[in-house]
Design a protein around this motif. Sequence first.
Motif, PDB file in Angstrom:
ATOM      1  N   LYS A  15      16.334  -4.551  -5.252  1.00 14.37           N
ATOM      2  CA  LYS A  15      16.700  -3.597  -4.211  1.00 14.37           C
ATOM      3  C   LYS A  15      15.858  -3.878  -2.964  1.00 14.37           C
ATOM      4  O   LYS A  15      14.721  -4.350  -3.052  1.00 14.37           O
ATOM      5  CB  LYS A  15      16.448  -2.168  -4.673  1.00 14.37           C
ATOM      6  N   ILE A  16      16.407  -3.551  -1.817  1.00 14.76           N
ATOM      7  CA  ILE A  16      15.663  -3.642  -0.556  1.00 14.76           C
ATOM      8  C   ILE A  16      15.154  -2.242  -0.222  1.00 14.76           C
ATOM      9  O   ILE A  16      15.927  -1.301  -0.106  1.00 14.76           O
ATOM     10  CB  ILE A  16      16.537  -4.191   0.586  1.00 14.76           C
ATOM     11  N   GLU A  17      13.811  -2.136  -0.057  1.00 16.75           N
ATOM     12  CA  GLU A  17      13.195  -0.848   0.235  1.00 16.75           C
ATOM     13  C   GLU A  17      12.232  -0.970   1.410  1.00 16.75           C
ATOM     14  O   GLU A  17      11.750  -2.059   1.718  1.00 16.75           O
ATOM     15  CB  GLU A  17      12.438  -0.325  -0.998  1.00 16.75           C
ATOM     16  N   ILE A  18      11.967   0.172   2.053  1.00 15.73           N
ATOM     17  CA  ILE A  18      10.962   0.221   3.109  1.00 15.73           C
ATOM     18  C   ILE A  18       9.605   0.432   2.444  1.00 15.73           C
ATOM     19  O   ILE A  18       9.376   1.442   1.773  1.00 15.73           O
ATOM     20  CB  ILE A  18      11.250   1.358   4.115  1.00 15.73           C
ATOM     21  N   ARG A  19       8.693  -0.518   2.619  1.00 17.33           N
ATOM     22  CA  ARG A  19       7.383  -0.456   1.984  1.00 17.33           C
ATOM     23  C   ARG A  19       6.272  -0.584   3.031  1.00 17.33           C
ATOM     24  O   ARG A  19       6.458  -1.207   4.092  1.00 17.33           O
ATOM     25  CB  ARG A  19       7.215  -1.579   0.954  1.00 17.33           C
ATOM     26  N   SER A  20       5.113  -0.023   2.745  1.00 19.45           N
ATOM     27  CA  SER A  20       3.934  -0.117   3.636  1.00 19.45           C
ATOM     28  C   SER A  20       3.107  -1.321   3.191  1.00 19.45           C
ATOM     29  O   SER A  20       2.453  -1.284   2.148  1.00 19.45           O
ATOM     30  CB  SER A  20       3.106   1.168   3.555  1.00 19.45           C
ATOM     31  N   MET A  21       3.138  -2.371   3.991  1.00 17.60           N
ATOM     32  CA  MET A  21       2.513  -3.639   3.612  1.00 17.60           C
ATOM     33  C   MET A  21       1.277  -3.917   4.467  1.00 17.60           C
ATOM     34  O   MET A  21       1.173  -3.486   5.615  1.00 17.60           O
ATOM     35  CB  MET A  21       3.508  -4.785   3.761  1.00 17.60           C
ATOM     36  N   MET A  22       0.352  -4.666   3.882  1.00 21.48           N
ATOM     37  CA  MET A  22      -0.870  -5.038   4.612  1.00 21.48           C
ATOM     38  C   MET A  22      -1.348  -6.407   4.151  1.00 21.48           C
ATOM     39  O   MET A  22      -1.295  -6.737   2.967  1.00 21.48           O
ATOM     40  CB  MET A  22      -1.979  -4.011   4.380  1.00 21.48           C
ATOM     41  N   TYR A  23      -1.826  -7.223   5.102  1.00 23.56           N
ATOM     42  CA  TYR A  23      -2.447  -8.510   4.779  1.00 23.56           C
ATOM     43  C   TYR A  23      -3.952  -8.314   4.609  1.00 23.56           C
ATOM     44  O   TYR A  23      -4.596  -7.615   5.388  1.00 23.56           O
ATOM     45  CB  TYR A  23      -2.190  -9.539   5.892  1.00 23.56           C
ATOM     46  N   LEU A  24      -4.492  -8.959   3.568  1.00 25.46           N
ATOM     47  CA  LEU A  24      -5.933  -8.983   3.338  1.00 25.46           C
ATOM     48  C   LEU A  24      -6.410 -10.420   3.481  1.00 25.46           C
ATOM     49  O   LEU A  24      -5.738 -11.347   3.030  1.00 25.46           O
ATOM     50  CB  LEU A  24      -6.276  -8.481   1.936  1.00 25.46           C
ATOM     51  N   TYR A  46      -6.059  -3.383  -6.894  1.00 31.64           N
ATOM     52  CA  TYR A  46      -6.594  -2.018  -6.845  1.00 31.64           C
ATOM     53  C   TYR A  46      -5.952  -1.210  -5.715  1.00 31.64           C
ATOM     54  O   TYR A  46      -5.711  -0.016  -5.856  1.00 31.64           O
ATOM     55  CB  TYR A  46      -8.115  -2.034  -6.672  1.00 31.64           C
ATOM     56  N   PHE A  47      -5.660  -1.872  -4.590  1.00 30.59           N
ATOM     57  CA  PHE A  47      -4.957  -1.193  -3.496  1.00 30.59           C
ATOM     58  C   PHE A  47      -3.537  -0.795  -3.935  1.00 30.59           C
ATOM     59  O   PHE A  47      -3.071   0.307  -3.660  1.00 30.59           O
ATOM     60  CB  PHE A  47      -4.872  -2.100  -2.270  1.00 30.59           C
ATOM     61  N   GLU A  48      -2.864  -1.719  -4.617  1.00 35.47           N
ATOM     62  CA  GLU A  48      -1.467  -1.497  -5.008  1.00 35.47           C
ATOM     63  C   GLU A  48      -1.337  -0.510  -6.164  1.00 35.47           C
ATOM     64  O   GLU A  48      -0.391   0.304  -6.204  1.00 35.47           O
ATOM     65  CB  GLU A  48      -0.802  -2.831  -5.384  1.00 35.47           C
ATOM     66  N   ASP A  49      -2.265  -0.570  -7.102  1.00 36.92           N
ATOM     67  CA  ASP A  49      -2.192   0.287  -8.285  1.00 36.92           C
ATOM     68  C   ASP A  49      -2.921   1.599  -8.076  1.00 36.92           C
ATOM     69  O   ASP A  49      -3.440   2.200  -9.018  1.00 36.92           O
ATOM     70  CB  ASP A  49      -2.789  -0.444  -9.502  1.00 36.92           C
ATOM     71  N   PHE A  50      -2.998   2.033  -6.826  1.00 35.47           N
ATOM     72  CA  PHE A  50      -3.747   3.240  -6.507  1.00 35.47           C
ATOM     73  C   PHE A  50      -3.179   4.451  -7.218  1.00 35.47           C
ATOM     74  O   PHE A  50      -1.975   4.681  -7.231  1.00 35.47           O
ATOM     75  CB  PHE A  50      -3.725   3.479  -4.988  1.00 35.47           C
ATOM     76  N   ASN A  51      -4.094   5.207  -7.839  1.00 37.83           N
ATOM     77  CA  ASN A  51      -3.668   6.417  -8.543  1.00 37.83           C
ATOM     78  C   ASN A  51      -4.681   7.506  -8.283  1.00 37.83           C
ATOM     79  O   ASN A  51      -5.753   7.501  -8.846  1.00 37.83           O
ATOM     80  CB  ASN A  51      -3.594   6.134 -10.062  1.00 37.83           C
ATOM     81  N   LEU A  85       0.807  -1.209   0.000  1.00 31.51           N
ATOM     82  CA  LEU A  85       0.000   0.000   0.000  1.00 31.51           C
ATOM     83  C   LEU A  85       0.851   1.275   0.000  1.00 31.51           C
ATOM     84  O   LEU A  85       0.349   2.353   0.332  1.00 31.51           O
ATOM     85  CB  LEU A  85      -0.935   0.022   1.220  1.00 31.51           C
ATOM     86  N   THR A  86       2.105   1.168  -0.384  1.00 30.19           N
ATOM     87  CA  THR A  86       2.998   2.322  -0.315  1.00 30.19           C
ATOM     88  C   THR A  86       2.465   3.509  -1.107  1.00 30.19           C
ATOM     89  O   THR A  86       2.438   4.649  -0.617  1.00 30.19           O
ATOM     90  CB  THR A  86       4.399   1.942  -0.819  1.00 30.19           C
ATOM     91  N   ASP A  87       2.019   3.274  -2.350  1.00 29.97           N
ATOM     92  CA  ASP A  87       1.510   4.370  -3.179  1.00 29.97           C
ATOM     93  C   ASP A  87       0.254   4.994  -2.563  1.00 29.97           C
ATOM     94  O   ASP A  87       0.087   6.222  -2.564  1.00 29.97           O
ATOM     95  CB  ASP A  87       1.199   3.869  -4.591  1.00 29.97           C
ATOM     96  N   MET A  88      -0.629   4.153  -2.038  1.00 32.03           N
ATOM     97  CA  MET A  88      -1.851   4.670  -1.416  1.00 32.03           C
ATOM     98  C   MET A  88      -1.521   5.487  -0.171  1.00 32.03           C
ATOM     99  O   MET A  88      -2.074   6.576   0.049  1.00 32.03           O
ATOM    100  CB  MET A  88      -2.796   3.508  -1.043  1.00 32.03           C
TER     101      MET A  88
END
Length: 438
Positions: free
Chosen positions: A400-409, A433-438, A244-247
């Motif tokens: 690459k290793i990055e800090i991302r905002s993750m969530m379980y559904l 849809y959560f990941e491709d949030f625009n 959910l990083t983009d969202m």
Amino acid sequence: MSEEKKSPSIWEFKLPKMGESITEGTIINWLVNEGDEVEKDQIILEVATDKVDSEVPSPVRGTIKNILAEADSIVKVGEVIAKIEASEDQSDQPKEVSTKKPEAESKKSKPAKKKAALTSSSKPTSDAKTYTINKNQNTYISPLIQNIAIDYHISYEELARIPTTGHDGRLRKSDVFKYIEEGRPAQFAQPQTETNGFQVPDLKLEKGKGEIIEMDRMRQMIADHMVYSKHTSPHVTAYVEADLTDMVNWRNANKKAFQEKYGEKLTFTPLFVEAVAKAVKDFPMINVSVDGKNIIKKEEINIGMATALPSGNLIVPVVKNADQKDLKTIAKEVNALAEKARENKLKHEETSGSTFTISNVGTFGSLMGTPIINQPEVAILATGIIKKRAEVMEYEEGDKIEIRSMMYLSLSFDHRVVDGFLGGSFLRRVADYFEDFN
């Protein structure tokens, strides 16, 4: 009201309009008899629709001349149901009305709602010990039956024991009232649940000692609803993980401007509702309910959102036609419903009619959940806590290793009508849809 004066003293009392989409109603009970004197605005009958029960007042002061629609009859809105001989004096000053009940009440009147006598603390009758339990095979419970059950504190398990007369074994309103008139003989009976000849043992478990806290009415209804759901629907739960990083970044960058422009707070809930509504539209067979051997494919996409009340109980306010609304409208409705829930001001129509439910267990800090389906729906989504983690991201130039905002559904679905392919595909589409949030 649209009552029309036909003569100097006789009024044709017509069934008033009960709501936008209501075209007919069922007479539950006349509270007066022919010959009774009534005051203007005095409640004289109860009418049931498929959404709610209503009390209907008299339009004039006078005497009930004729009752044209008997109890249990279905009448159209605007149809004449009684004639009232109006008094000459129609001033607002009411006459003294006797509180004594008529000696000869209508035989077809329904039993008075004596709720105190129907609580779980009532003593069982001797018939309850020998009452034969036959569980109804048709598990569909109409909104009207649910409202009657709430009024009389009848659990889903008890409803399933009431003999039915409806088509394909469906429980009718008259079945419930007849059962109540008989004294609810199955209220305390213990059904024997069998699976391939195996009987569930009546284990005398040690429950321990301590403070005894009686469940309030809502908690009892929640408990019954949950047990009913687990007994009715074979639950399967599927899980996916979403980035959910983009969202999260978009919300953090725009929530202040959103509130300044639209006057509404932007929480994650409207974003979830919008995305889920799109996924439901993509997979319409997730938006169904089961009626006996039939599947009802819903026309509307109404998203329920499980919300905690101040008492700690849960309630599910509903965003109606969520797929047809933009983000600002959804945000406005979500905020208004949440505020009403906190103030215990939600109306019946604001908590009914959901076709799919979201439960945000992440609000309480939970990583994930295995939610119980909100009957008569066939699936429910749980969203876990949004947590920052180090993730391996794949790029053309390398990982690459990055800090991302993750969530379980997690999605619990009714395996009678939703198989693994449909359930898994729908859940993956929500995550996309959560990941491709625009």
